[in-house]
Scaffold this active site. Structure first.
Site, PDB file in Angstrom:
ATOM      1  N   THR A  47      16.826  22.099  -5.901  1.00  0.00           N
ATOM      2  CA  THR A  47      18.233  22.474  -5.772  1.00  0.00           C
ATOM      3  C   THR A  47      18.377  23.948  -5.436  1.00  0.00           C
ATOM      4  OG1 THR A  47      18.838  20.770  -7.380  1.00  0.00           O
ATOM      5  CG2 THR A  47      20.468  22.482  -6.950  1.00  0.00           C
TER       6      THR A  47
ATOM      7  N   LEU B 236      23.157  18.470 -14.911  1.00  0.00           N
ATOM      8  CA  LEU B 236      22.215  18.481 -16.032  1.00  0.00           C
ATOM      9  C   LEU B 236      22.935  18.651 -17.357  1.00  0.00           C
ATOM     10  CD1 LEU B 236      19.396  20.699 -14.470  1.00  0.00           C
ATOM     11  CD2 LEU B 236      19.669  18.218 -14.370  1.00  0.00           C
TER      12      LEU B 236
ATOM     13  N   THR C 127      15.785  24.973 -20.242  1.00  0.00           N
ATOM     14  CA  THR C 127      15.179  24.183 -19.175  1.00  0.00           C
ATOM     15  C   THR C 127      15.686  24.641 -17.812  1.00  0.00           C
ATOM     16  OG1 THR C 127      16.935  22.521 -19.365  1.00  0.00           O
ATOM     17  CG2 THR C 127      14.911  22.125 -20.618  1.00  0.00           C
TER      18      THR C 127
ATOM     19  N   ARG D 254      16.162  28.488 -16.033  1.00  0.00           N
ATOM     20  CA  ARG D 254      15.323  29.501 -15.409  1.00  0.00           C
ATOM     21  C   ARG D 254      14.870  30.487 -16.467  1.00  0.00           C
ATOM     22  NH1 ARG D 254      14.953  26.262 -12.156  1.00  0.00           N
ATOM     23  NH2 ARG D 254      15.409  26.329  -9.908  1.00  0.00           N
TER      24      ARG D 254
ATOM     25  N   ASP E 257      10.940  25.601 -21.400  1.00  0.00           N
ATOM     26  CA  ASP E 257      10.238  24.892 -20.345  1.00  0.00           C
ATOM     27  C   ASP E 257      10.039  25.788 -19.120  1.00  0.00           C
ATOM     28  OD1 ASP E 257       9.092  22.446 -19.240  1.00  0.00           O
ATOM     29  OD2 ASP E 257      10.839  22.390 -17.916  1.00  0.00           O
TER      30      ASP E 257
ATOM     31  N   GLU F  68       6.234  32.019 -12.795  1.00  0.00           N
ATOM     32  CA  GLU F  68       5.589  30.715 -12.930  1.00  0.00           C
ATOM     33  C   GLU F  68       4.609  30.478 -11.785  1.00  0.00           C
ATOM     34  OE1 GLU F  68       9.364  28.611 -15.206  1.00  0.00           O
ATOM     35  OE2 GLU F  68       8.977  28.144 -13.095  1.00  0.00           O
TER      36      GLU F  68
ATOM     37  N   HIS G  42       7.261  23.876 -17.206  1.00  0.00           N
ATOM     38  CA  HIS G  42       8.299  23.544 -16.227  1.00  0.00           C
ATOM     39  C   HIS G  42       8.229  22.073 -15.802  1.00  0.00           C
ATOM     40  CE1 HIS G  42      11.079  25.553 -13.053  1.00  0.00           C
ATOM     41  NE2 HIS G  42      11.458  24.298 -13.285  1.00  0.00           N
TER      42      HIS G  42
ATOM     43  N   ALA H 155      10.402  19.615 -17.457  1.00  0.00           N
ATOM     44  CA  ALA H 155      11.572  18.862 -17.912  1.00  0.00           C
ATOM     45  C   ALA H 155      12.158  18.007 -16.797  1.00  0.00           C
ATOM     46  CB  ALA H 155      12.626  19.813 -18.472  1.00  0.00           C
TER      47      ALA H 155
END
Length: 320
Positions: free
Chosen positions: A74, A158, A232, A234, A258, A263, A284, A286
């Site tokens: 997204t 979400l 969950t 950023r 998460d 990352e 990461h 989730a």
């Protein structure tokens, strides 16, 4: 049309790419792609699929055959949308694929914490139940979710999926207003009131200049000492050093993360080195149920099919 997937390894090995293959003449997949190899790998591509690989102006100007960028996510901060627009390159993203997966993760963490599942399992493994004088061994307390207050920060797909599950548990749900808002919309609660009253805070907002370090030392001090924080969204929404201090000093009770600012993270990240009982960190994942990953691939294929049919599905380059 020839397509290149630059970071296929961001998906599980079990995921099928047949839906995409059906929409292109050729699909070449690379597990990962370092920056210095992007141009060489994409020289003949008309379609680039990327999850996190950066496509900036310098790269895009060197890819004259490129017609479409499909972001396998997204968020689109890894793509220079303005440069793509100037070069006549279409850009699409996907959304709405991970609501159930993220909501399930959030409640897996909530239930694990309030139900003390691991602790009770360990009691039996260690033979403590077998030695009990009564039929049950209480151990660590189990707390019902009914009546607990959940604050949701970020009320898109979400956040709404999390809200639906919370209501099934008879929880009280507060939808936080933006921190900088001068007025409170109907059905929302001011950011600071939500922070102060919540037993659980779940983050689902995008990373923007306004939301970076949203959860900082001041906000953590406003939270209940019994509160649980779940991120969950950023990693940069939470100041890691401030969170570490809050957890060590029991300013809040528990955090489940998460995501982190970088990352994959460095080994020396302070939260990874903390070894705290009141912190859990996952990689990461989730969003990444098998079903959500497959839905995402279908959405990518739909974007390619729409482009082939001169339709403007999920086109970011057409936004003002």
């Amino acid at each position: 049309m020839q397509a290149v997937f630059l970071d296929q390894q961001t998906f599980s090995d079990t995921i099928s790419f047949d839906a995409i293959k059906a929409e292109v003449s050729e699909l070449v997949c690379y597990p990962t792609t370092p920056a210095e190899q992007v141009i060489s790998r994409c020289q003949h591509a008309e379609i680039i699929i990327t999850n996190k690989v950066v496509l900036d102006q310098n790269i895009l100007t060197q890819l004259p055959k490129l017609k479409l960028i499909c972001i396998a996510a997204t968020g689109y901060n890894n793509i220079d949308i303005n440069a793509a627009k100037e070069l006549g390159i279409a850009v699409t993203n996907v959304s709405g694929y991970a609501g159930q997966s993220v909501a399930q993760y959030v409640f897996a963490q909530i239930l694990n914490y309030y139900q003390n599942i691991q602790s009770h399992n360990n009691n039996t493994k260690q033979g403590l139940w077998q030695k009990s004088a009564t039929f049950c061994l209480h151990g660590n307390a189990i707390t019902e979710l009914a009546g607990k207050t959940l604050a949701i920060i970020g009320y898109g797909n979400l956040g709404k999926a999390v809200e639906n599950i919370a209501k099934a548990f008879a929880m009280k749900v507060m939808i936080s207003e933006r921190p900088s808002a001068s007025t409170i919309r109907d059905g929302r609660t001011s950011f600071h009131e939500a922070i102060k009253k919540a037993d659980i805070i779940s983050l689902h907002c995008p990373q923007t200049p306004e939301t970076e370090n949203l959860i900082n030392a001041d906000v953590l001090l406003e939270m209940k000492s019994t509160a649980m924080l779940i991120n969950t969204a950023r990693g940069a929404l939470v100041n890691s050093e401030d969170l570490l201090h809050a957890l060590k000093n029991k300013h809040i009770a528990f955090a489940a993360l998460d995501v982190l600012e970088q990352e994959p993270p460095a080994n020396e990240h302070p939260l990874l080195q903390a070894n705290l009982d009141n912190l859990v960190i996952s990689a990461h994942i989730a969003w990444a149920s098998s079903e959500a990953q497959q839905r995402l691939i279908t959405l990518l294929a739909n974007n390619i099919a729409a482009f082939n049919n001169q339709q403007s599905l999920n086109r970011l380059d057409l936004l003002d």
